[in-house]
Design a protein around this motif. Structure first.
Motif, PDB file in Angstrom:
ATOM      1  N   ARG A  53       3.214   0.670  -1.791  1.00  0.00           N
ATOM      2  CA  ARG A  53       2.609   1.977  -2.040  1.00  0.00           C
ATOM      3  C   ARG A  53       3.628   2.995  -2.574  1.00  0.00           C
ATOM      4  NH1 ARG A  53      -1.591   5.107   1.943  1.00  0.00           N
ATOM      5  NH2 ARG A  53       0.135   5.831   3.210  1.00  0.00           N
ATOM      6  N   ARG A  54       3.342   3.562  -3.724  1.00  0.00           N
ATOM      7  CA  ARG A  54       4.143   4.598  -4.413  1.00  0.00           C
ATOM      8  C   ARG A  54       5.547   4.112  -4.798  1.00  0.00           C
ATOM      9  NH1 ARG A  54       2.579   7.982  -0.141  1.00  0.00           N
ATOM     10  NH2 ARG A  54       4.733   8.492   0.316  1.00  0.00           N
ATOM     11  N   TRP A  66       3.652   1.448  -8.965  1.00  0.00           N
ATOM     12  CA  TRP A  66       2.407   1.529  -8.199  1.00  0.00           C
ATOM     13  C   TRP A  66       1.693   2.821  -8.572  1.00  0.00           C
ATOM     14  CZ3 TRP A  66      -0.255   4.475  -4.651  1.00  0.00           C
ATOM     15  CH2 TRP A  66      -1.201   3.823  -3.833  1.00  0.00           C
ATOM     16  N   MET A  67       0.475   2.718  -9.056  1.00  0.00           N
ATOM     17  CA  MET A  67      -0.269   3.909  -9.482  1.00  0.00           C
ATOM     18  C   MET A  67      -1.367   4.274  -8.490  1.00  0.00           C
ATOM     19  SD  MET A  67       0.520   5.133 -12.654  1.00  0.00           S
ATOM     20  CE  MET A  67       2.266   5.150 -12.328  1.00  0.00           C
ATOM     21  N   SER A  68      -2.025   3.281  -7.918  1.00  0.00           N
ATOM     22  CA  SER A  68      -3.076   3.488  -6.924  1.00  0.00           C
ATOM     23  C   SER A  68      -3.319   2.131  -6.268  1.00  0.00           C
ATOM     24  CB  SER A  68      -4.341   4.047  -7.585  1.00  0.00           C
ATOM     25  OG  SER A  68      -5.080   3.021  -8.188  1.00  0.00           O
ATOM     26  N   PRO A  69      -4.162   2.069  -5.220  1.00  0.00           N
ATOM     27  CA  PRO A  69      -4.329   0.786  -4.522  1.00  0.00           C
ATOM     28  C   PRO A  69      -4.852  -0.337  -5.427  1.00  0.00           C
ATOM     29  CG  PRO A  69      -5.224   2.561  -3.199  1.00  0.00           C
ATOM     30  CD  PRO A  69      -4.871   3.154  -4.525  1.00  0.00           C
ATOM     31  N   ASP A  70      -5.361   0.014  -6.611  1.00  0.00           N
ATOM     32  CA  ASP A  70      -5.854  -1.041  -7.505  1.00  0.00           C
ATOM     33  C   ASP A  70      -5.310  -0.887  -8.927  1.00  0.00           C
ATOM     34  OD1 ASP A  70      -7.155   1.186  -8.243  1.00  0.00           O
ATOM     35  OD2 ASP A  70      -9.180   0.380  -8.131  1.00  0.00           O
ATOM     36  N   GLU A 137      10.690   6.292  -5.808  1.00  0.00           N
ATOM     37  CA  GLU A 137       9.281   6.568  -5.530  1.00  0.00           C
ATOM     38  C   GLU A 137       8.586   7.086  -6.785  1.00  0.00           C
ATOM     39  OE1 GLU A 137       6.705   9.193  -2.333  1.00  0.00           O
ATOM     40  OE2 GLU A 137       8.776   8.719  -1.877  1.00  0.00           O
ATOM     41  N   ARG A 139       5.525   9.419  -8.015  1.00  0.00           N
ATOM     42  CA  ARG A 139       4.625  10.466  -7.511  1.00  0.00           C
ATOM     43  C   ARG A 139       3.739  10.932  -8.659  1.00  0.00           C
ATOM     44  NH1 ARG A 139       1.588  14.279  -5.675  1.00  0.00           N
ATOM     45  NH2 ARG A 139       2.359  15.834  -4.198  1.00  0.00           N
ATOM     46  N   ARG A 140       2.458  10.614  -8.577  1.00  0.00           N
ATOM     47  CA  ARG A 140       1.519  11.114  -9.593  1.00  0.00           C
ATOM     48  C   ARG A 140       1.072  12.502  -9.163  1.00  0.00           C
ATOM     49  NH1 ARG A 140      -2.957   6.695 -10.736  1.00  0.00           N
ATOM     50  NH2 ARG A 140      -3.316   7.967 -12.574  1.00  0.00           N
TER      51      ARG A 140
ATOM     52  N   ALA B   8      -5.674   7.053   0.255  1.00  0.00           N
ATOM     53  CA  ALA B   8      -5.372   5.944  -0.646  1.00  0.00           C
ATOM     54  C   ALA B   8      -3.887   5.870  -0.973  1.00  0.00           C
ATOM     55  CB  ALA B   8      -6.189   6.068  -1.928  1.00  0.00           C
ATOM     56  N   ILE B  11      -0.310  10.751  -0.059  1.00  0.00           N
ATOM     57  CA  ILE B  11       0.309  11.999  -0.482  1.00  0.00           C
ATOM     58  C   ILE B  11      -0.419  13.178   0.164  1.00  0.00           C
ATOM     59  CG2 ILE B  11       0.550  13.547  -2.469  1.00  0.00           C
ATOM     60  CD1 ILE B  11       2.536  11.405  -2.708  1.00  0.00           C
ATOM     61  N   MET B  60      -5.558  14.510  -9.862  1.00  0.00           N
ATOM     62  CA  MET B  60      -4.265  14.540 -10.554  1.00  0.00           C
ATOM     63  C   MET B  60      -3.265  13.615  -9.869  1.00  0.00           C
ATOM     64  SD  MET B  60      -3.981  17.067 -13.053  1.00  0.00           S
ATOM     65  CE  MET B  60      -5.009  18.394 -13.659  1.00  0.00           C
ATOM     66  N   GLY B  61      -3.764  12.705  -9.058  1.00  0.00           N
ATOM     67  CA  GLY B  61      -2.868  11.768  -8.376  1.00  0.00           C
ATOM     68  C   GLY B  61      -3.364  10.358  -8.596  1.00  0.00           C
ATOM     69  N   CYS B  62      -3.690   9.664  -7.505  1.00  0.00           N
ATOM     70  CA  CYS B  62      -4.073   8.264  -7.636  1.00  0.00           C
ATOM     71  C   CYS B  62      -5.503   8.100  -8.148  1.00  0.00           C
ATOM     72  CB  CYS B  62      -3.899   7.550  -6.301  1.00  0.00           C
ATOM     73  SG  CYS B  62      -5.013   8.143  -5.027  1.00  0.00           S
ATOM     74  N   LYS B  64      -8.336   8.471  -6.607  1.00  0.00           N
ATOM     75  CA  LYS B  64      -9.318   7.917  -5.670  1.00  0.00           C
ATOM     76  C   LYS B  64     -10.129   9.003  -4.975  1.00  0.00           C
ATOM     77  CE  LYS B  64      -8.317   3.784  -6.532  1.00  0.00           C
ATOM     78  NZ  LYS B  64      -9.249   3.151  -7.447  1.00  0.00           N
TER      79      LYS B  64
END
Lengths: 195, 109
Positions: A53-54, A66-70, A137, A139-140, B8, B11, B60-62, B64
């Motif tokens: 994760r991240r 890693w962008m998101s869980p999928d 890390e 961070r989006r 998810a 953050i 603006m993040g993952c 989800k």
């Protein structure tokens, strides 16, 4: 086919060196990353493995973010993206996934200098303190009015990934935030962020 | 300013990174529902003074969707939880009971 259009290359502004926008080989992979079948099938195709994760992993021009869980963002040589898409497609044949060459959709800026945390902290809501965002890390977040991904590579180097269509905006934003005379120095202050 | 922790990606995202998605756990009426029930599904929403359950997207993040429970008066956040569920987790309800005795929201108490 039309040529890729990117704004003029950056340079040094104040204590920060802003390089880019650079067009890098990028492949987006969407699949359930928690699924062990997927990770096993990817085995040889992703030498860096599936990051946690991240987490952002890299080895030369290769990278796995890693962008998101999928969703994973895979970095490679600019002309190697097509081949990587084909290799992943073969490896995951029959498994639910989506893989696409996104190289033309995104741009990368590299920030060099000790003050990159100060500059990025001015532009968005992300906690840029060393405790809030560690090296390695991803961070989006939001920078100004656009979404961006921050990837801290070390004490003096960070990469910022955004959509190519807004690279000009981000370049101007970074350039202005790094301008001499605008130093805040919050992260160096005794009453700065908690350690 | 709201700060919600995205389940998810983990953050603690500030409001400007998020997009609101309205009331949580709205179940579609139908397919053979009455016009009144379908109208309720479309237009009737809770407007509580106190505990509220909402959907948010970490835009603006993952990217989800997730659920959040907060107080509309004090902006206290009781917790966030994953999007793919039809009711809040029992541990969260327990936490709200402890913080706001006697609260209720739709059928949840």
């Amino acid at each position: 086919m039309s040529e890729r259009v990117t704004p003029a290359a950056g340079g040094r502004n104040g204590a920060l060196r802003i390089m880019g926008p650079e067009s890098r080989g990028m492949v987006t992979l969407r699949a359930d990353l928690a699924d062990e079948t997927i990770a096993a099938a990817l085995g040889d195709v992703l030498p860096l493995g599936v990051p946690g994760r991240r987490e952002g992993r890299h080895d030369g021009a290769k990278g796995a973010l890693w962008m998101s869980p999928d969703e994973l963002l895979l970095l490679c040589e600019r002309d190697g993206a097509g081949a990587l898409v084909a290799r992943i497609g073969e490896a995951l044949d029959g498994l639910h996934h989506l893989v696409a060459d996104m190289s033309d959709a995104r741009a990368v800026f590299t920030l060099e200098g000790e003050e990159y945390r100060e500059v990025l902290a001015k532009l968005g809501p992300a906690d840029m303190s060393p405790r809030g965002l560690a090296h390695g890390e991803v961070r989006r977040t939001r920078l100004g009015q656009i979404p961006a991904a921050l990837w801290l590579r070390g004490d003096t180097r960070a990469e910022v990934i955004c959509f190519r269509s807004v690279a000009g905006y981000l370049h101007d934003l970074l350039w202005q935030a790094a301008a001499p005379g605008g130093r805040v120095g919050y992260f160096q202050r005794a009453d700065g962020p908690p350690a | 300013m709201l700060i919600l922790t995205c389940p998810a990606c983990g953050i603690a995202a500030d409001e400007t990174e998020l997009h609101p998605g309205g009331e949580a756990h709205v179940a579609r009426a139908g397919p053979h529902a009455s016009e009144e029930a379908f109208s309720d599904y479309l237009f009737s929403r809770e407007n509580p003074r106190g505990v509220h359950f909402e959907r948010w997207r970490h835009a603006m993040g993952c990217g989800k969707w997730f659920h959040a429970a907060r107080c509309t008066v004090t902006l206290e956040i009781f917790g966030t939880y994953r999007a793919d569920c039809t009711a809040p987790p029992e541990a969260l309800l327990e936490r709200i009971r402890a913080a706001r005795p006697g609260w209720s929201w739709r059928d949840f108490k």
